[in-house]
Motif scaffolding. Sequence first.
Motif, short mmCIF file in Angstrom:
data_model
loop_
_atom_site.label_atom_id
_atom_site.label_comp_id
_atom_site.label_asym_id
_atom_site.label_seq_id
_atom_site.Cartn_x
_atom_site.Cartn_y
_atom_site.Cartn_z
N THR A 54 0.83 -1.21 0.00
CA THR A 54 0.00 0.00 0.00
C THR A 54 0.86 1.26 0.00
O THR A 54 0.38 2.36 0.25
CB THR A 54 -0.93 0.02 1.22
N GLY A 55 2.13 1.09 -0.28
CA GLY A 55 3.06 2.21 -0.38
C GLY A 55 4.26 1.78 -1.19
O GLY A 55 4.32 0.65 -1.69
N ARG A 56 5.23 2.67 -1.32
CA ARG A 56 6.43 2.36 -2.08
C ARG A 56 7.25 1.27 -1.39
O ARG A 56 7.16 1.09 -0.18
CB ARG A 56 7.29 3.62 -2.26
N SER A 57 8.09 0.61 -2.20
CA SER A 57 9.00 -0.43 -1.68
C SER A 57 10.44 0.04 -1.89
O SER A 57 11.11 -0.40 -2.85
CB SER A 57 8.76 -1.76 -2.41
N PRO A 58 10.94 0.93 -1.04
CA PRO A 58 12.26 1.52 -1.28
C PRO A 58 13.41 0.53 -1.29
O PRO A 58 14.41 0.75 -1.98
CB PRO A 58 12.41 2.54 -0.13
N LYS A 59 13.26 -0.58 -0.57
CA LYS A 59 14.34 -1.57 -0.53
C LYS A 59 14.39 -2.43 -1.80
O LYS A 59 15.31 -3.22 -1.97
CB LYS A 59 14.19 -2.47 0.71
N ASP A 60 13.40 -2.26 -2.66
CA ASP A 60 13.34 -3.04 -3.90
C ASP A 60 13.58 -2.17 -5.13
O ASP A 60 13.22 -2.55 -6.24
CB ASP A 60 11.98 -3.72 -4.00
N LYS A 61 14.17 -1.01 -4.92
CA LYS A 61 14.42 -0.07 -6.02
C LYS A 61 15.89 -0.15 -6.41
O LYS A 61 16.78 -0.10 -5.55
CB LYS A 61 14.06 1.35 -5.57
N TYR A 62 16.15 -0.25 -7.73
CA TYR A 62 17.52 -0.43 -8.22
C TYR A 62 17.78 0.48 -9.42
O TYR A 62 16.86 0.89 -10.13
CB TYR A 62 17.76 -1.88 -8.66
N ILE A 63 19.07 0.73 -9.65
CA ILE A 63 19.53 1.36 -10.89
C ILE A 63 20.56 0.42 -11.51
O ILE A 63 21.45 -0.09 -10.82
CB ILE A 63 20.15 2.75 -10.64
N VAL A 64 20.43 0.18 -12.81
CA VAL A 64 21.37 -0.72 -13.49
C VAL A 64 22.75 -0.05 -13.53
O VAL A 64 22.88 1.12 -13.89
CB VAL A 64 20.89 -1.05 -14.92
N GLU A 65 23.75 -0.81 -13.13
CA GLU A 65 25.12 -0.28 -13.06
C GLU A 65 25.74 -0.32 -14.47
O GLU A 65 26.45 -1.25 -14.83
CB GLU A 65 25.95 -1.10 -12.07
N GLU A 66 25.47 0.75 -15.21
CA GLU A 66 25.91 0.84 -16.60
C GLU A 66 27.06 1.83 -16.73
O GLU A 66 27.19 2.77 -15.94
CB GLU A 66 24.73 1.28 -17.48
N THR A 171 15.95 -8.87 -4.03
CA THR A 171 15.87 -9.18 -2.60
C THR A 171 14.48 -9.67 -2.21
O THR A 171 14.29 -10.21 -1.13
CB THR A 171 16.22 -7.94 -1.75
N SER A 172 13.48 -9.43 -3.08
CA SER A 172 12.13 -9.90 -2.82
C SER A 172 11.42 -10.14 -4.14
O SER A 172 12.02 -10.03 -5.21
CB SER A 172 11.35 -8.89 -1.96
N GLU A 173 10.13 -10.40 -4.08
CA GLU A 173 9.33 -10.60 -5.29
C GLU A 173 9.13 -9.31 -6.07
O GLU A 173 8.77 -9.32 -7.24
CB GLU A 173 7.98 -11.19 -4.92
N THR A 174 9.36 -8.18 -5.40
CA THR A 174 9.10 -6.86 -5.98
C THR A 174 10.38 -6.25 -6.52
O THR A 174 11.47 -6.43 -5.94
CB THR A 174 8.49 -5.94 -4.90
N PHE A 175 10.27 -5.50 -7.61
CA PHE A 175 11.44 -4.80 -8.16
C PHE A 175 10.99 -3.57 -8.93
O PHE A 175 9.95 -3.57 -9.59
CB PHE A 175 12.25 -5.73 -9.08
N ILE A 176 11.76 -2.51 -8.76
CA ILE A 176 11.61 -1.28 -9.53
C ILE A 176 13.01 -0.95 -10.02
O ILE A 176 13.88 -0.57 -9.23
CB ILE A 176 11.05 -0.12 -8.68
N ILE A 177 13.26 -1.13 -11.31
CA ILE A 177 14.62 -1.03 -11.86
C ILE A 177 14.65 0.02 -12.97
O ILE A 177 13.84 -0.03 -13.90
CB ILE A 177 15.10 -2.38 -12.42
N ILE A 178 15.62 0.93 -12.87
CA ILE A 178 15.82 1.93 -13.92
C ILE A 178 17.08 1.57 -14.70
O ILE A 178 18.15 1.37 -14.12
CB ILE A 178 15.99 3.35 -13.33
N SER A 179 16.94 1.51 -16.02
CA SER A 179 18.10 1.38 -16.91
C SER A 179 18.19 2.66 -17.73
O SER A 179 17.34 2.91 -18.60
CB SER A 179 17.96 0.18 -17.85
N PHE A 180 19.20 3.48 -17.44
CA PHE A 180 19.35 4.75 -18.17
C PHE A 180 19.85 4.52 -19.58
O PHE A 180 19.54 5.32 -20.48
CB PHE A 180 20.27 5.69 -17.40
N GLU A 181 20.60 3.46 -19.81
CA GLU A 181 21.08 3.21 -21.17
C GLU A 181 19.99 2.60 -22.05
O GLU A 181 19.81 2.99 -23.21
CB GLU A 181 22.33 2.30 -21.14
N LYS A 182 19.22 1.65 -21.51
CA LYS A 182 18.10 1.08 -22.26
C LYS A 182 16.90 2.02 -22.27
O LYS A 182 15.97 1.83 -23.06
CB LYS A 182 17.69 -0.28 -21.66
N ARG A 183 16.91 2.99 -21.35
CA ARG A 183 15.84 3.97 -21.20
C ARG A 183 14.51 3.27 -20.92
O ARG A 183 13.48 3.52 -21.54
CB ARG A 183 15.77 4.88 -22.43
#
Length: 528
Positions: A54-66, A171-183
């Motif tokens: 019911t809110g954001r999952s900050p521990k499941d947020k990632y940025i691709v190391e590009e 780390t869990s079933e949830t993921f929020i991933i940003i890829s700046f190169e793949k956009r």
Amino acid sequence: MNSVSKTNEVNELLKGSNVLNQLSVSQLVEKVIERNEGVLTSTGAVRATTGKYTGRSPKDKYIVEEESVKDKIDWGAVNQPISEQIFANLLNKVLDFLKAKEEVFVFRGFAGADTKYRLPIQVINEYAWHNLFAHQLFIRPTQEELASHEAGFTIISAPNFKADPAIDGTTSETFIIISFEKRIVLIGGTEYAGEIKKSVFSLMNYLLPESGILSMHCSANVGREGDVALFFGLSGTGKTTLSADPNRRLIGDDEHGWSNNGVFNIEGGCYAKCINLSREKEPQIFDAIRFGSVLENVILDNDSRIADYDDGSLTENTRAAYPLQAIDNIVDPSVAGHPQAIVFLTADASGVLPPIAKLSKEQAMYHFLSGYTSKLAGTERGVTTPEATFSTCFGSPFLPLPATRYAAMLGEKISQHNASVFLVNTGWTGGEYGVGSRMKLSYTRSMVHAALDGELNNIETKKDEVFGLDIPLHVPGVPDHVLQPNQTWENQEEYYAKAKELANKFRENFNKFKNVAPEIIEKGGPVA
């Protein structure tokens, strides 16, 4: 800001016969009901629930190391690195998952109301109600703009695809991933729509500074004379209430950019908290919740479908999403000039910060980097007594770059445009939480009006002995003694002990900047 994002895999998905492009609000509402994703309320809004998240999952947020970004990102607990291979594997799995769905929904629009700096985006959703949310939160294109639209970033949301940490590297079933190169932004395992909104804000917090534009987590409005004001503040400080002023037009309530031309809203809608919402307290928000709006986790009466905004049994974080045009008295398009006044809002539960103070540029940068308020009992699970909390730049969960970069840009803007900066305490006076009382809203409104009208620019002030802040001696509509926090306490020894305790918390929090911002510490921090 217009570079095109298209991978072969995403293109293949978009060519599928199950893809429904750019459905209207009415069509999306019909789909929500047809697919049993939500129900209609008595006002015609759609109500959906989001399950266990019911809110954001900050521990499941990632940025691709590009390669192109790895030396720029402020890596850590907020910006966690993830490998290109893990991202590629998950992307392929999610795309295969969506290809197998009977229907997939696509919205194309923009982030950034200033056409010179806007980012074309496309949002691909498993759920129709998430696509309706995107339609209302982002900037909707004209038919002409849609004909030439090329996405600079693609946001893909598949709530029912759940990662297997042992296989997928999360780390869990949830993921929020940003890829700046793949956009691409890839979201899975959560039904909370706020992840879509805040992912785009995180993108803009990287892209805009790279283009010399300050991105900000703040609300903004403009007066009758064209004077612009910004309001920064964490949850519970009164940002929405104080920026919604019948005498000023709203530019936006949450996310803005500040370019060489002025400020602009990043969004095309509002995502308002609606716990305890009433027409009496917040008529603009209350009346905006009508056909096409989206309610998240709001409890309804089973028969009448009337919303019970006081019921927080699913979550205290109940939300309403609606387009800016649902509000009267707005700036449309959401673009305005340079701010003359900047207000930092804090709800100090220790009762020692002044109700209003003028800040020097260094003090502004110090308090911007601190992002202080008090987290009150009941606002989060496990919080039983008020806690001092610091959120860098009033938005640390959404900042990919080092915080000092945003602060330096703010300092430059303040100097360049001679903006006045004020710290406003909407918290406690006459004692700490449980002893004193909450600052009267009428007093705070009077102080904010005086600040925005320029009445405090040349007024006589007194230096606060602990924090070094310049406190006005007189503000129309506010008793003089209320302006001096020590004068509202019965016991002066207790006041100074509590003030120095808070000052030390500021110092401890600011230790992380001691090697990169020594001048700000020296000129902007507490003095005792």
